[in-house]
Design an enzyme around this catalytic site. Structure first.
Site, PDB file in Angstrom:
ATOM      1  N   TYR A  56      43.516  37.819  67.481  1.00 38.18           N
ATOM      2  CA  TYR A  56      44.116  36.525  67.140  1.00 38.18           C
ATOM      3  C   TYR A  56      43.062  35.588  66.593  1.00 38.18           C
ATOM      4  O   TYR A  56      42.030  35.371  67.219  1.00 38.18           O
ATOM      5  CB  TYR A  56      44.738  35.873  68.378  1.00 38.18           C
ATOM      6  CG  TYR A  56      45.937  36.557  68.954  1.00 38.18           C
ATOM      7  CD1 TYR A  56      46.666  37.506  68.237  1.00 38.18           C
ATOM      8  CD2 TYR A  56      46.346  36.268  70.253  1.00 38.18           C
ATOM      9  CE1 TYR A  56      47.773  38.134  68.802  1.00 38.18           C
ATOM     10  CE2 TYR A  56      47.460  36.882  70.818  1.00 38.18           C
ATOM     11  CZ  TYR A  56      48.162  37.814  70.097  1.00 38.18           C
ATOM     12  OH  TYR A  56      49.254  38.424  70.663  1.00 38.18           O
ATOM     13  N   ALA A  57      43.251  34.952  65.449  1.00 40.19           N
ATOM     14  CA  ALA A  57      44.377  35.140  64.540  1.00 40.19           C
ATOM     15  C   ALA A  57      43.783  35.556  63.185  1.00 40.19           C
ATOM     16  O   ALA A  57      43.554  34.723  62.315  1.00 40.19           O
ATOM     17  CB  ALA A  57      45.174  33.861  64.411  1.00 40.19           C
TER      18      ALA A  57
END
Length: 328
Positions: A56-57
């Protein structure tokens, strides 16, 4: 706040809040000030179950991820957070190079990757031990036994507490658990899939498990959870990214089928009766499911968090639950 247990072994079992906080966009789309404010209020309200991943991300900047874990590490250090907060992270879907993704170039689930990726996650989070570590997506290029043994070694060393799987075919989860049990190793105890009140279409061939994409909780998975009460479902995207309450957030295309309008009608009727928002009713419906469910909600403001926290004390009657369940 209310709590439930995850994990069967008293040495690794944790009491976690019934509402989990998704940190997917913290440190990228959601700026640090806002992220810290949401985390502070969540902890103040008794929330103690924070979810992230090593990838992420990556899609926000064409990189490899890590922003969310890094932000959570900064928040932990700045607030003096200890083991009162349960941190869950995932590995296996981090792109191996910038500009690639989890479908074409994932890190995978080899024993070496599991060890190295988990070490990087612990460093970013500032943890000696990851409370819950998931296999984020499947890796069919690696023998299940190698993956099971790789995760098991981390638990034996005290580097990881509980193990979980996300976005796997049910038979793959069961096979991995059987391999672990036969070898006397810890197995997956927490499963993370997309799950909500509305049901996606099931008449379209699903390439999820061949291509490594993400997917939802099928009827097969839900029946498996009912048969295996020691397992817990952590349900991501329970609010369908705002589609229940915002006109500017349309439902995903796979929810466009004749079963959706009656379930939405039942949801809105129950919301009117309770004086709650549709989002709160969906969360309350999950809290009271006939198998262990912990909704995992990503929030980009304290206002969104407050709405979701209010759902914890919302009690649906058996008749309201039956209407929501039976609408189709």
């Amino acid at each position: 706040m209310k709590y439930r247990s995850i994990g069967a072994d008293p040495n690794s079992r944790r009491e976690v809040s019934v509402l989990a906080l998704g940190a997917m966009l913290f440190g990228s789309v959601t700026d640090e000030k806002t992220s810290f404010a949401v985390l502070d209020r969540y902890a103040e309200a008794g929330g103690n179950f924070v979810d992230t991943s090593d990838n992420y991300a990556f899609w926000t900047d064409g990189g490899q991820g890590g922003q969310s874990e890094e932000l959570l590490g900064r928040w932990r250090r700045s607030r003096g957070v200890g083991d009162e907060i349960v941190f869950a992270t995932k590995l296996g879907a981090r792109p191996l190079a910038p500009g690639t993704g989890y479908t074409d170039n994932p890190e995978g689930l080899s024993a070496r990757t599991i060890r190295e990726a988990s070490e990087r996650s612990r460093e970013r989070l500032g943890l000696d031990r990851i409370d819950l570590l998931y296999a984020h997506i499947e890796d069919r290029t690696v023998d299940i036994r190698e993956t099971v043994e790789g995760f098991g070694a981390l638990v034996a060393e005290g580097a990881v507490g509980l193990l979980g799987a996300s976005n796997h075919a049910v038979w793959r989860v069961e096979r991995a658990r059987a391999v672990a049990a036969a070898a006397g190793l810890p197995g997956y105890e927490v499963l993370q899939y997309q799950h909500s009140l509305l049901r996606p279409r099931t008449d379209i061939p699903d390439e999820l498990f061949r291509d490594g994409g993400l997917g939802g909780a099928t009827g097969e998975l839900l029946n498996y959870l009912r048969a295996e009460p020691a397992l817990t479902l952590v349900a991501y995207s329970p609010l369908l990214r705002g589609a229940y309450g915002r006109a500017d957030k349309p439902l995903p295309a796979d929810y466009d089928h004749p079963g959706t309008p009656p379930r939405l009608a039942a949801l809105r009727a129950v919301a009117r009766e309770t004086g709650a928002s549709p989002n709160q009713v969906v969360l309350a419906w999950q809290f009271g499911a006939d198998f262990p469910v912990i909704p995992l909600v990503g929030m980009s403001s304290v206002a969104q968090l407050e709405e979701n926290l209010a759902a914890v004390d919302l009690e649906l009657t058996p008749e309201q639950r039956e209407r929501l369940d039976r609408a189709h």
